[in-house]
Design a protein around this motif. Structure first.
Motif, PDB file in Angstrom:
ATOM      1  N   SER A   1      10.416   8.174 -10.916  1.00  0.00           N
ATOM      2  CA  SER A   1       9.627   9.082 -10.086  1.00  0.00           C
ATOM      3  C   SER A   1       8.367   9.403 -10.869  1.00  0.00           C
ATOM      4  O   SER A   1       8.439   9.899 -11.990  1.00  0.00           O
ATOM      5  CB  SER A   1      10.386  10.374  -9.794  1.00  0.00           C
ATOM      6  N   SER A   2       7.250   9.110 -10.274  1.00  0.00           N
ATOM      7  CA  SER A   2       5.996   9.420 -10.965  1.00  0.00           C
ATOM      8  C   SER A   2       5.740  10.919 -10.908  1.00  0.00           C
ATOM      9  O   SER A   2       4.962  11.450 -11.685  1.00  0.00           O
ATOM     10  CB  SER A   2       4.833   8.672 -10.314  1.00  0.00           C
ATOM     11  N   LYS A   3       6.408  11.579  -9.970  1.00  0.00           N
ATOM     12  CA  LYS A   3       6.211  13.019  -9.812  1.00  0.00           C
ATOM     13  C   LYS A   3       7.019  13.788 -10.855  1.00  0.00           C
ATOM     14  O   LYS A   3       6.469  14.622 -11.586  1.00  0.00           O
ATOM     15  CB  LYS A   3       6.635  13.438  -8.406  1.00  0.00           C
TER      16      LYS A   3
ATOM     17  N   PRO B   1      -5.298  -2.826  -5.610  1.00  0.00           N
ATOM     18  CA  PRO B   1      -5.043  -2.189  -4.314  1.00  0.00           C
ATOM     19  C   PRO B   1      -3.936  -2.908  -3.551  1.00  0.00           C
ATOM     20  O   PRO B   1      -3.797  -4.129  -3.670  1.00  0.00           O
ATOM     21  CB  PRO B   1      -6.382  -2.331  -3.586  1.00  0.00           C
ATOM     22  N   GLY B   2      -3.196  -2.145  -2.760  1.00  0.00           N
ATOM     23  CA  GLY B   2      -2.128  -2.753  -1.967  1.00  0.00           C
ATOM     24  C   GLY B   2      -2.576  -3.073  -0.549  1.00  0.00           C
ATOM     25  O   GLY B   2      -1.963  -3.882   0.142  1.00  0.00           O
ATOM     26  N   HIS B   3      -3.683  -2.473  -0.135  1.00  0.00           N
ATOM     27  CA  HIS B   3      -4.155  -2.665   1.247  1.00  0.00           C
ATOM     28  C   HIS B   3      -4.410  -4.138   1.539  1.00  0.00           C
ATOM     29  O   HIS B   3      -5.008  -4.840   0.734  1.00  0.00           O
ATOM     30  CB  HIS B   3      -5.454  -1.864   1.437  1.00  0.00           C
TER      31      HIS B   3
ATOM     32  N   THR C   1       9.896   3.119  -7.028  1.00  0.00           N
ATOM     33  CA  THR C   1       9.274   4.444  -7.221  1.00  0.00           C
ATOM     34  C   THR C   1       9.738   5.424  -6.148  1.00  0.00           C
ATOM     35  O   THR C   1      10.481   5.065  -5.234  1.00  0.00           O
ATOM     36  CB  THR C   1       7.743   4.339  -7.119  1.00  0.00           C
ATOM     37  N   ARG C   2       9.235   6.617  -6.299  1.00  0.00           N
ATOM     38  CA  ARG C   2       9.477   7.709  -5.348  1.00  0.00           C
ATOM     39  C   ARG C   2      10.967   8.014  -5.198  1.00  0.00           C
ATOM     40  O   ARG C   2      11.427   8.381  -4.116  1.00  0.00           O
ATOM     41  CB  ARG C   2       8.851   7.366  -3.988  1.00  0.00           C
ATOM     42  N   ILE C   3      11.740   7.871  -6.287  1.00  0.00           N
ATOM     43  CA  ILE C   3      13.185   8.114  -6.178  1.00  0.00           C
ATOM     44  C   ILE C   3      13.485   9.603  -5.977  1.00  0.00           C
ATOM     45  O   ILE C   3      14.563   9.957  -5.510  1.00  0.00           O
ATOM     46  CB  ILE C   3      13.970   7.562  -7.398  1.00  0.00           C
ATOM     47  N   ASP C   4      12.498  10.457  -6.327  1.00  0.00           N
ATOM     48  CA  ASP C   4      12.726  11.905  -6.154  1.00  0.00           C
ATOM     49  C   ASP C   4      12.785  12.307  -4.692  1.00  0.00           C
ATOM     50  O   ASP C   4      13.344  13.337  -4.344  1.00  0.00           O
ATOM     51  CB  ASP C   4      11.635  12.698  -6.886  1.00  0.00           C
ATOM     52  N   ILE C   5      12.182  11.474  -3.823  1.00  0.00           N
ATOM     53  CA  ILE C   5      12.191  11.851  -2.400  1.00  0.00           C
ATOM     54  C   ILE C   5      13.026  10.857  -1.577  1.00  0.00           C
ATOM     55  O   ILE C   5      12.861  10.741  -0.366  1.00  0.00           O
ATOM     56  CB  ILE C   5      10.753  11.958  -1.824  1.00  0.00           C
TER      57      ILE C   5
ATOM     58  N   ILE D   1       0.834  -1.213   0.000  1.00  0.00           N
ATOM     59  CA  ILE D   1       0.000   0.000   0.000  1.00  0.00           C
ATOM     60  C   ILE D   1       0.870   1.265   0.000  1.00  0.00           C
ATOM     61  O   ILE D   1       1.931   1.293   0.619  1.00  0.00           O
ATOM     62  CB  ILE D   1      -0.960  -0.009   1.218  1.00  0.00           C
ATOM     63  N   ASP D   2       0.412   2.229  -0.779  1.00  0.00           N
ATOM     64  CA  ASP D   2       1.053   3.554  -0.808  1.00  0.00           C
ATOM     65  C   ASP D   2       2.440   3.556  -1.435  1.00  0.00           C
ATOM     66  O   ASP D   2       3.166   4.527  -1.286  1.00  0.00           O
ATOM     67  CB  ASP D   2       1.177   4.124   0.631  1.00  0.00           C
ATOM     68  N   HIS D   3       2.813   2.473  -2.098  1.00  0.00           N
ATOM     69  CA  HIS D   3       4.147   2.462  -2.707  1.00  0.00           C
ATOM     70  C   HIS D   3       4.172   3.146  -4.079  1.00  0.00           C
ATOM     71  O   HIS D   3       5.199   3.226  -4.709  1.00  0.00           O
ATOM     72  CB  HIS D   3       4.700   1.034  -2.760  1.00  0.00           C
ATOM     73  N   GLY D   4       3.010   3.585  -4.529  1.00  0.00           N
ATOM     74  CA  GLY D   4       2.988   4.408  -5.743  1.00  0.00           C
ATOM     75  C   GLY D   4       2.519   3.697  -7.006  1.00  0.00           C
ATOM     76  O   GLY D   4       2.821   4.126  -8.118  1.00  0.00           O
ATOM     77  N   LYS D   5       1.703   2.625  -6.873  1.00  0.00           N
ATOM     78  CA  LYS D   5       1.223   1.876  -8.051  1.00  0.00           C
ATOM     79  C   LYS D   5       0.319   2.739  -8.921  1.00  0.00           C
ATOM     80  O   LYS D   5       0.516   2.852 -10.136  1.00  0.00           O
ATOM     81  CB  LYS D   5       0.451   0.612  -7.602  1.00  0.00           C
ATOM     82  N   THR D   6      -0.679   3.341  -8.279  1.00  0.00           N
ATOM     83  CA  THR D   6      -1.658   4.121  -9.047  1.00  0.00           C
ATOM     84  C   THR D   6      -0.998   5.358  -9.669  1.00  0.00           C
ATOM     85  O   THR D   6      -1.258   5.698 -10.834  1.00  0.00           O
ATOM     86  CB  THR D   6      -2.847   4.515  -8.144  1.00  0.00           C
ATOM     87  N   SER D   7      -0.111   5.993  -8.907  1.00  0.00           N
ATOM     88  CA  SER D   7       0.600   7.171  -9.436  1.00  0.00           C
ATOM     89  C   SER D   7       1.435   6.772 -10.647  1.00  0.00           C
ATOM     90  O   SER D   7       1.543   7.516 -11.626  1.00  0.00           O
ATOM     91  CB  SER D   7       1.535   7.751  -8.381  1.00  0.00           C
ATOM     92  N   LEU D   8       2.011   5.581 -10.580  1.00  0.00           N
ATOM     93  CA  LEU D   8       2.852   5.117 -11.682  1.00  0.00           C
ATOM     94  C   LEU D   8       2.019   4.867 -12.945  1.00  0.00           C
ATOM     95  O   LEU D   8       2.419   5.249 -14.056  1.00  0.00           O
ATOM     96  CB  LEU D   8       3.582   3.838 -11.245  1.00  0.00           C
TER      97      LEU D   8
ATOM     98  N   ILE E   1      -6.321   5.865  -1.020  1.00  0.00           N
ATOM     99  CA  ILE E   1      -5.854   4.502  -1.319  1.00  0.00           C
ATOM    100  C   ILE E   1      -6.728   3.892  -2.417  1.00  0.00           C
ATOM    101  O   ILE E   1      -7.828   4.369  -2.670  1.00  0.00           O
ATOM    102  CB  ILE E   1      -5.908   3.557  -0.079  1.00  0.00           C
ATOM    103  N   THR E   2      -6.209   2.854  -3.061  1.00  0.00           N
ATOM    104  CA  THR E   2      -7.001   2.136  -4.054  1.00  0.00           C
ATOM    105  C   THR E   2      -7.850   1.083  -3.343  1.00  0.00           C
ATOM    106  O   THR E   2      -7.358   0.387  -2.450  1.00  0.00           O
ATOM    107  CB  THR E   2      -6.082   1.469  -5.092  1.00  0.00           C
ATOM    108  N   ILE E   3      -9.121   0.998  -3.747  1.00  0.00           N
ATOM    109  CA  ILE E   3     -10.021  -0.004  -3.159  1.00  0.00           C
ATOM    110  C   ILE E   3     -10.490  -0.974  -4.249  1.00  0.00           C
ATOM    111  O   ILE E   3     -10.517  -2.178  -4.065  1.00  0.00           O
ATOM    112  CB  ILE E   3     -11.238   0.679  -2.489  1.00  0.00           C
TER     113      ILE E   3
END
Ligand SMILES: Nc1nc2c(ncn2[C@@H]2O[C@H](COP(=O)(O)OP(=O)(O)OP(=O)(O)O)[C@@H](O)[C@H]2O)c(=O)[nH]1
Ligand SMILES: [Mg+2]
Length: 639
Positions: free
Chosen positions: A150-152, A62-64, A115-119, A12-19, A39-41
């Motif tokens: 980075s999806s951002k 969803p990752g939850h 993911t999230r390599i920018d932060i 969860i929250d690892h950036g799947k949907t953003s990617l 979150i994705t449901i």
């Protein structure tokens, strides 16, 4: 063009949907609740246009941990896995669980995305990369590329698109199976169109206008319009995300876990399967309650171990799964098993037999045959189904029973084990265990021999309908045809012969029967001596009884004399030809003299008989085409 679906996976929250959004411009988290909770449901759907112009479908899961069943439903139809790991998070519980599930579902190819390599600090990214390489060792992702994005800022997104394109090029399209199957993952109404369902096409193809079925209900549907990635298409094939506008289905008919197929498929509450437990410390006892997930199908089941009394964590076993509701499966379908409390994935496996017998007592022989099927050879499954049908089965019914197409069945029929016989007709084929076929043949011969013994004076044997009833070869419209093939082969082998729509023993002949000669002579002499005094049936019966001839034997003797043309049966009376012949000569001569005809009374005077025999003889001569009636008289029939 290849038809492939890529699915996300990861904590969860690892950036799947953003990617997915960064890759395709599509935001999959569209529901209010998803937006509110961040979150994705529900499953999300997108598609990626690759540089080569082809499109790959994308399913975002969803990752939850509470939505593992949704993840399984989404991952069930995918060809390529995209395991997403946040560089600042590393491997987390659902990274692990999702990877295991995808492995269980038989997915063979994938990509790992950090993911999230920018932060994330550079050395942390390196550590995360090392950790993940170590983590996927031994799994299907062992040699998968790891792409940092980075999806951002969109850093690495183009490289990822190229990597996906390369993997897609290396991924084989799904093996061709004829039957169309698609689990429905969404159903909604579109004003002006009616009901639309979506899903990942697991196998086969479906064409616009075609008839289809909602399973397991077998409700008939028509496919009015097909869309693939938002564009109208004439057909969809395995590996497509499909959107079908269907006629004949309303939202109320739909229950989660239903399939659309182009054929009615067999359902069962029992499934034989190969189960592999994850290595997470959980063992299974002989009987276990568990949550069973297959495609979008989900139910509480009882799992019965077949070849072990206890299944240890990390081990494999043959099991029989007892479902409280009907399940429509095919050999080779993958499933996932979760604990009943739904807090943990226990393992998963593959369906061996989609409609097995109940293995109540775990007999060694049954388990052996399940084990044989576990190798995944369709031909073994076919053979095992044939063995369940002692009286044989037609190709149609066999294919139906196994949820395979007739073509698939006939293609492998030449490889069937030697204990299975295939009987071919012009139209179809039948399958039967050889020992059962031999048994039926033996029963046929025994029955026909008995029939001859009881009916020695008739050349006839048994009709096919009689044999079918006696042998119990009565499993469907075509069972008579199978019996016919067996009988024909006995005729070819000169063991049987065809006589007047019946099958008789090859050596049976009325001429050879002399056991009843005395009795026949008694009856025949009596009829001869009766002359113009037609005997009553009761008189013949009394005589027969006195001679020890029972009613059934008497009937046969009379029939025999009639067949030999020694006796005439006229309106329930029996008259010997030696009585008839002189009358025939006399009437022909008299009518030649009297072209205006003779009355019954005149005939009576001519032969010096009674009125009854004259009427009977006139009727006989009419039927022989000698005389015909003209008012009150008989005249010679003009030839
Ligand atoms: N800075 C930065 N933030 C990101 C990146 N990718 C995702 N995020 C953020 O991380 C959070 C979670 O991202 P999602 O894409 O919703 O994560 P998810 O894996 O889809 O989550 P679930 O579907 O609930 O499992 C969001 O706040 C995103 O904005 C990235 O590459 N860089
Ligand atoms: Mg998400």
């Amino acid at each position: 063009m290849k038809h492939l679906i890529l699915g996300t996976a990861g904590h969860i929250d690892h950036g799947k949907t953003s990617l997915v959004n960064a890759l395709t411009g599509i935001n999959c988290d569209t529901h209010k609740e998803e937006k509110r909770r961040g979150i994705t449901i529900n499953l999300g759907f997108a598609n990626l246009k690759m540089p080569n112009g082809e499109k790959v479908g994308i399913i975002d899961v969803p990752g939850h941990r509470d939505f593992i069943h949704t993840m399984v439903a989404g991952a069930s139809g995918i060809d390529i896995a995209m395991l997403v790991v946040a560089a600042d998070g590393g491997v987390m519980p659902q990274t692990r669980e999702h990877l295991r599930i995808m492995e269980t579902l038989g997915i063979k190819r994938g990509i790992i995305v950090l993911t999230r390599i920018d932060i994330t600090e550079k050395d942390i990214i390196e550590m995360a990369s090392d950790e993940i390489s170590e983590f996927v060792k031994g799994s299907f992702l062992e040699n998968a590329p790891i792409v940092r994005v980075s999806s951002k800022t969109r850093e690495g997104i183009d490289l990822l698109t190229e990597t996906i394109t390369a993997i897609a090029a290396q991924t084989d399209a799904r093996p061709e199976k004829e039957i169309f199957r698609m689990y429905i993952d969404r159903i909604f109404s579109v004003s002006g169109f009616g009901t639309v369902v979506t899903g990942s096409v697991l196998s086969g193809k479906l064409t616009e206008g075609e008839q289809a079925y909602l399973l397991p209900d077998e409700k008939e549907l028509r496919i009015r319009r097909i869309e693939r990635y938002g564009a109208e298409e004439k057909e969809v094939v395995a590996g497509d995300r499909a959107s079908l506008n269907v006629v004949g289905l309303s939202k109320e008919d739909f229950v989660r876990g239903m399939l659309i197929s182009d054929r009615k498929l067999r359902n069962s509450n029992l499934l034989d399967a190969k189960l592999q437990l994850f290595d997470n410390g959980r063992n299974l006892g002989l009987w276990t309650q568990a949550q069973f997930l297959m495609g979008t199908f989900e139910t509480q089941v009882r799992v019965h171990l077949l070849d072990k009394d206890i299944l240890h964590s990390g081990q494999e076993a043959l099991v029989q799964i007892h479902c409280p509701i009907s399940c429509t499966a095919q050999m080779g379908d993958h499933f996932v098993l979760r604990s009943s409390s739904n807090d943990m994935t226990l393992g998963g496996g593959e369906i061996i037999d989609p409609a097995p017998l109940h293995h109540k007592r775990r007999h060694a022989k049954d388990i052996q045959s399940v084990a044989k099927l576990a190798d995944g050879k369709l031909v073994e499954l076919v053979a095992s189904e044939v063995r369940k049908n002692h009286r044989g089965i037609s190709a149609d019914l066999l294919a139906d029973a196994l949820n395979i197409s007739i073509k698939e069945l006939l293609d492998i029929s030449k490889d069937l084990p030697p204990d299975i016989a295939q009987l071919k007709s012009d139209k179809t084929s039948f399958f039967i265990e050889k020992k059962e076929a031999n048994l039926i043949e033996e029963q046929i011969h025994k029955n026909i021999a008995n029939f001859h013994k009881r009916n020695p004076l008739t050349p006839d044997g048994r009709t096919i309908e009689e044999l079918q009833g006696i042998l119990g070869v009565n499993w469907g419209a075509e069972s008579g045809e199978m019996l016919q093939l067996m009988l024909n082969s006995q005729v070819d082998k000169k063991k049987l012969k065809k006589v007047n729509h019946t099958w008789a023993d090859f050596n049976h002949s009325v001429e050879n029967v002399h056991t009843l000669d005395t009795q026949i002579a008694v009856i025949e002499t009596y009829l001869k001596n009766s002359g113009l005094r037609t005997p009553l049936m009761t008189e013949i019966e009394t005589l027969a009884r006195k001679e020890g001839i029972d009613t059934s034997m008497l009937k046969q003797i009379l029939k025999h004399l009639i067949t030999k043309k020694n006796v005439h049966q006229i309106e329930g009376n029996y008259i010997h030809e030696s009585v008839v012949a002189p009358c025939r000569v006399k009437i022909v001569a008299a009518l030649q003299q009297n072209p205006d005809g003779l009355t019954v009374a005149q005939f009576r005077d001519l032969i010096d008989g009674n009125r009854k025999i004259c009427l009977l003889l006139y009727s006989l001569f009419d039927s022989e085409g000698i005389t015909e009636r003209m008012g009150d008289v008989r005249v010679l029939k003009m030839k």
